[in-house]
Design a protein around this motif. Structure first.
Motif, PDB file in Angstrom:
ATOM      1  N   ILE A 271      -3.979  -2.593   0.263  1.00 49.11           N
ATOM      2  CA  ILE A 271      -4.637  -2.069   1.455  1.00 49.11           C
ATOM      3  C   ILE A 271      -6.019  -2.702   1.574  1.00 49.11           C
ATOM      4  CG2 ILE A 271      -5.473   0.010   2.618  1.00 49.11           C
ATOM      5  CD1 ILE A 271      -3.467   1.630   0.976  1.00 49.11           C
ATOM      6  N   ASP A 272      -6.218  -3.441   2.646  1.00 51.57           N
ATOM      7  CA  ASP A 272      -7.520  -4.070   2.883  1.00 51.57           C
ATOM      8  C   ASP A 272      -7.986  -4.857   1.666  1.00 51.57           C
ATOM      9  OD1 ASP A 272      -9.626  -4.716   4.537  1.00 51.57           O
ATOM     10  OD2 ASP A 272     -10.798  -2.910   4.080  1.00 51.57           O
ATOM     11  N   ASN A 273      -7.063  -5.632   1.094  1.00 49.82           N
ATOM     12  CA  ASN A 273      -7.300  -6.530  -0.044  1.00 49.82           C
ATOM     13  C   ASN A 273      -7.562  -5.802  -1.359  1.00 49.82           C
ATOM     14  OD1 ASN A 273      -7.157  -9.329  -0.691  1.00 49.82           O
ATOM     15  ND2 ASN A 273      -9.373  -9.337  -1.066  1.00 49.82           N
ATOM     16  N   LYS A 274      -7.269  -4.498  -1.408  1.00 51.14           N
ATOM     17  CA  LYS A 274      -7.358  -3.738  -2.656  1.00 51.14           C
ATOM     18  C   LYS A 274      -5.948  -3.365  -3.112  1.00 51.14           C
ATOM     19  CE  LYS A 274     -11.737  -1.436  -1.453  1.00 51.14           C
ATOM     20  NZ  LYS A 274     -12.356  -0.099  -1.208  1.00 51.14           N
ATOM     21  N   VAL A 275      -5.737  -3.332  -4.426  1.00 50.73           N
ATOM     22  CA  VAL A 275      -4.464  -2.872  -4.979  1.00 50.73           C
ATOM     23  C   VAL A 275      -4.623  -1.385  -5.295  1.00 50.73           C
ATOM     24  CG1 VAL A 275      -2.774  -3.113  -6.825  1.00 50.73           C
ATOM     25  CG2 VAL A 275      -3.962  -5.146  -5.944  1.00 50.73           C
ATOM     26  N   VAL A 276      -3.830  -0.570  -4.608  1.00 56.58           N
ATOM     27  CA  VAL A 276      -3.963   0.883  -4.703  1.00 56.58           C
ATOM     28  C   VAL A 276      -2.632   1.480  -5.145  1.00 56.58           C
ATOM     29  CG1 VAL A 276      -4.636   2.988  -3.484  1.00 56.58           C
ATOM     30  CG2 VAL A 276      -5.610   0.783  -2.791  1.00 56.58           C
ATOM     31  N   THR A 277      -2.680   2.438  -6.079  1.00 59.17           N
ATOM     32  CA  THR A 277      -1.463   3.077  -6.564  1.00 59.17           C
ATOM     33  C   THR A 277      -1.751   4.529  -6.899  1.00 59.17           C
ATOM     34  OG1 THR A 277       0.424   2.752  -8.077  1.00 59.17           O
ATOM     35  CG2 THR A 277      -1.778   2.565  -9.027  1.00 59.17           C
ATOM     36  N   PRO A 278      -0.762   5.414  -6.802  1.00 55.84           N
ATOM     37  CA  PRO A 278      -0.996   6.823  -7.139  1.00 55.84           C
ATOM     38  C   PRO A 278      -1.487   7.004  -8.567  1.00 55.84           C
ATOM     39  CG  PRO A 278       1.063   6.591  -5.942  1.00 55.84           C
ATOM     40  CD  PRO A 278       0.585   5.204  -6.244  1.00 55.84           C
ATOM     41  N   GLU A 279      -2.400   7.950  -8.748  1.00 49.77           N
ATOM     42  CA  GLU A 279      -2.941   8.236 -10.068  1.00 49.77           C
ATOM     43  C   GLU A 279      -1.891   8.926 -10.935  1.00 49.77           C
ATOM     44  OE1 GLU A 279      -6.260  10.722  -9.246  1.00 49.77           O
ATOM     45  OE2 GLU A 279      -5.040  12.429  -8.609  1.00 49.77           O
ATOM     46  N   LEU A 280      -2.084   8.834 -12.246  1.00 52.47           N
ATOM     47  CA  LEU A 280      -1.188   9.488 -13.191  1.00 52.47           C
ATOM     48  C   LEU A 280      -1.590  10.952 -13.304  1.00 52.47           C
ATOM     49  CD1 LEU A 280      -1.074   6.724 -15.958  1.00 52.47           C
ATOM     50  CD2 LEU A 280       0.585   7.128 -14.126  1.00 52.47           C
TER      51      LEU A 280
ATOM     52  N   VAL B 195       0.821  -4.841 -13.928  1.00 51.08           N
ATOM     53  CA  VAL B 195       0.356  -5.280 -12.609  1.00 51.08           C
ATOM     54  C   VAL B 195      -1.134  -4.997 -12.442  1.00 51.08           C
ATOM     55  CG1 VAL B 195       0.501  -4.846 -10.122  1.00 51.08           C
ATOM     56  CG2 VAL B 195       2.593  -5.091 -11.473  1.00 51.08           C
ATOM     57  N   LEU B 196      -1.578  -3.817 -12.832  1.00 51.34           N
ATOM     58  CA  LEU B 196      -2.984  -3.455 -12.666  1.00 51.34           C
ATOM     59  C   LEU B 196      -3.882  -4.326 -13.538  1.00 51.34           C
ATOM     60  CD1 LEU B 196      -2.749   0.462 -12.517  1.00 51.34           C
ATOM     61  CD2 LEU B 196      -2.715  -1.195 -10.635  1.00 51.34           C
ATOM     62  N   GLN B 197      -3.453  -4.594 -14.776  1.00 51.07           N
ATOM     63  CA  GLN B 197      -4.243  -5.447 -15.660  1.00 51.07           C
ATOM     64  C   GLN B 197      -4.350  -6.866 -15.109  1.00 51.07           C
ATOM     65  OE1 GLN B 197      -2.029  -3.729 -19.380  1.00 51.07           O
ATOM     66  NE2 GLN B 197      -3.777  -4.848 -20.162  1.00 51.07           N
ATOM     67  N   VAL B 198      -3.227  -7.390 -14.650  1.00 51.98           N
ATOM     68  CA  VAL B 198      -3.208  -8.756 -14.127  1.00 51.98           C
ATOM     69  C   VAL B 198      -4.027  -8.844 -12.844  1.00 51.98           C
ATOM     70  CG1 VAL B 198      -1.749 -10.574 -13.178  1.00 51.98           C
ATOM     71  CG2 VAL B 198      -1.010  -9.336 -15.226  1.00 51.98           C
ATOM     72  N   ALA B 199      -3.863  -7.873 -11.951  1.00 51.83           N
ATOM     73  CA  ALA B 199      -4.601  -7.885 -10.683  1.00 51.83           C
ATOM     74  C   ALA B 199      -6.109  -7.867 -10.941  1.00 51.83           C
ATOM     75  CB  ALA B 199      -4.194  -6.688  -9.823  1.00 51.83           C
TER      76      ALA B 199
ATOM     77  N   LYS C 212      -4.206  -2.812   8.121  1.00 56.09           N
ATOM     78  CA  LYS C 212      -4.803  -2.951   6.783  1.00 56.09           C
ATOM     79  C   LYS C 212      -3.801  -2.742   5.650  1.00 56.09           C
ATOM     80  CE  LYS C 212      -9.491  -1.656   8.216  1.00 56.09           C
ATOM     81  NZ  LYS C 212     -10.648  -0.742   7.967  1.00 56.09           N
ATOM     82  N   LEU C 213      -2.607  -2.237   5.983  1.00 57.60           N
ATOM     83  CA  LEU C 213      -1.566  -2.090   4.965  1.00 57.60           C
ATOM     84  C   LEU C 213      -0.849  -3.434   4.858  1.00 57.60           C
ATOM     85  CD1 LEU C 213      -0.036  -0.318   2.961  1.00 57.60           C
ATOM     86  CD2 LEU C 213       1.452   0.407   4.843  1.00 57.60           C
ATOM     87  N   GLU C 214      -1.321  -4.246   3.941  1.00 53.96           N
ATOM     88  CA  GLU C 214      -0.889  -5.643   3.869  1.00 53.96           C
ATOM     89  C   GLU C 214       0.454  -5.813   3.146  1.00 53.96           C
ATOM     90  OE1 GLU C 214      -5.624  -6.810   3.628  1.00 53.96           O
ATOM     91  OE2 GLU C 214      -4.341  -6.985   1.848  1.00 53.96           O
ATOM     92  N   GLU C 215       0.643  -5.058   2.050  1.00 51.25           N
ATOM     93  CA  GLU C 215       1.894  -5.170   1.296  1.00 51.25           C
ATOM     94  C   GLU C 215       2.204  -3.845   0.610  1.00 51.25           C
ATOM     95  OE1 GLU C 215       2.614  -8.602  -1.198  1.00 51.25           O
ATOM     96  OE2 GLU C 215       0.912  -9.670  -0.291  1.00 51.25           O
ATOM     97  N   VAL C 216       3.498  -3.610   0.404  1.00 49.24           N
ATOM     98  CA  VAL C 216       3.980  -2.494  -0.399  1.00 49.24           C
ATOM     99  C   VAL C 216       5.006  -3.062  -1.371  1.00 49.24           C
ATOM    100  CG1 VAL C 216       5.100  -0.235  -0.394  1.00 49.24           C
ATOM    101  CG2 VAL C 216       3.657  -0.904   1.551  1.00 49.24           C
ATOM    102  N   PHE C 217       4.932  -2.669  -2.633  1.00 54.00           N
ATOM    103  CA  PHE C 217       5.913  -3.159  -3.598  1.00 54.00           C
ATOM    104  C   PHE C 217       6.049  -2.178  -4.752  1.00 54.00           C
ATOM    105  CE2 PHE C 217       1.795  -4.927  -4.682  1.00 54.00           C
ATOM    106  CZ  PHE C 217       1.703  -4.820  -6.056  1.00 54.00           C
ATOM    107  N   GLY C 218       7.218  -2.188  -5.363  1.00 57.48           N
ATOM    108  CA  GLY C 218       7.476  -1.364  -6.525  1.00 57.48           C
ATOM    109  C   GLY C 218       7.351  -2.183  -7.793  1.00 57.48           C
TER     110      GLY C 218
END
Length: 359
Positions: free
Chosen positions: A241-250, A263-267, A292-298
């Motif tokens: 989203i808007d060039n940020k990698v966003v994911t639900p919190e644990l 993925v988070l470490q590499v990003a 602004k929602l550029e990509e969605v992936f699992g």
């Protein structure tokens, strides 16, 4: 070194053409097994011929579901090595699941040693084709032969292996996902953070309904307000989203995915801003409408990266089509990078690779 007993088979199996078999349908010559008994602890670690297991009809797992499992993979690596991707992290997560289900923790060093020894013995089963691997399934189940509802006093731990083809049989391709707001899979304080069969059983019905509507998988929302993003049935979900990698919190309702963590470490190493936080359906829709929602992936062990081409949400009467239904550049780059880590085509600067043996 732990004394792990080894029982040889009389005759080795013929190895299948992996490109022609389904996921988890063929199994290698050997498996690992270990027992737990109250007052004795975990004992008798052994590698034995793959075989059926005998359980009582009153087995407590069959009736009350006290069980956990893991899933990781072994690969043929550059330089003739047989390797496992993030084996120690998977074993550590097995123990976190064990704590939630009141299963006695395993000695992680012992299980790691057993897993790597098993892979070394079975390394010829690791297929050599592009995207192919040897799937590793460690699991623990309660083994008391009683019908009383209580924590078991005996358990079995097994590790079985299955050669698998590339997840995308016809090439790396986007999937269609349906946001599910009628059924729920997990709530805080429940089993959502454990890798346990109950979570998968809870997802089956909604998954069937999603398939009937033309979708590949279901995206779960929180079980209270039905508005915050959780995870997909077989993988974690991430958004660019808007060039940020966003994911639900644990938050205790979703799995601490090893591929998600990768993925988070590499990003972050690539210079992206990464956010783990609550994400509402309203925020996603607003981001989509604003462009602004550029990509969605699992992300998950099976597919590694699964790009989402369409995200449907009946409640809001919207279908969000991402990148024209094609693979986004970030998802493609991440898939190529992690796939390269598996085989040694990309240098492992993170320490993700565990070497089990050489050919």
């Amino acid at each position: 070194m732990t004394d792990i007993r080894f029982v040889m088979v009389d005759k080795l199996k013929e190895k299948p053409d992996v490109s022609k078999i389904g996921f988890g349908t063929h199994f290698t010559d050997y498996m690992f097994e270990m027992d737990y008994d109250e007052g004795k602890g975990w004992h008798d670690p052994r590698i034995i011929p793959y075989q059926d297991i005998k359980v009582s009809p009153a087995n407590t797992t069959l009736h009350y579901g006290q069980a956990i499992f893991e899933g990781c993979k072994a690969y043929r690596y550059k330089g003739g090595k047989a390797v496992v991707f993030r084996a120690k992290d998977h074993i550590a997560r097995l123990n976190r699941s064990a704590k939630i289900l009141d299963i006695p923790p395993v000695d992680e060093k012992l299980v790691y040693e057993a897993l790597m020894k098993l892979i070394d013995i079975e390394k010829e089963w690791i297929p050599a084709g592009k995207g192919q691997s040897l799937y590793i399934r460690p699991f623990i189940f309660a083994d008391d032969p009683y019908l009383g509802v209580s924590v078991s006093s005996s358990y079995k731990l097994l590790i079985i292996l299955s050669p698998v083809a590339a997840y995308y049989a016809h090439g790396f391709a986007p999937v269609k996902i349906m946001v599910e707001d009628t059924y729920v899979r997990a709530v805080r304080g429940g089993l959502g953070a454990a890798k346990t069969p109950a979570n998968y059983a809870a997802s089956l019905h909604a998954g069937l309904l999603a398939h009937q509507k033309g979708y590949d998988q279901t995206l779960w929302l929180d079980g209270v307000e039905r508005k915050y993003i959780g995870e997909v049935g077989s993988m974690n979900i991430l958004f660019k989203i808007d060039n940020k990698v966003v994911t639900p919190e644990l938050d205790g309702t979703i799995l601490d995915g090893i591929t998600r963590r990768t993925v988070l470490q590499v990003a972050k190493s690539w210079g992206y801003e990464v956010e783990e936080r609550r994400i509402s359906t309203d925020e996603l829709i607003d981001a989509y409408k604003a462009g602004k929602l550029e990509e969605v992936f699992g992300s998950g062990t099976a597919a590694v990266i699964s790009p989402v081409g369409e995200l449907g949400y009946d409640h809001a009467d919207i279908k969000m089509v991402l990148n024209g239904g094609a693979i986004g550049p970030f998802a493609q780059k991440m898939y190529d990078y992690i796939d390269g880590l598996h085989t040694g085509e990309v240098e492992d600067t993170f320490g993700f690779i565990d070497v089990a043996g050489t050919y």
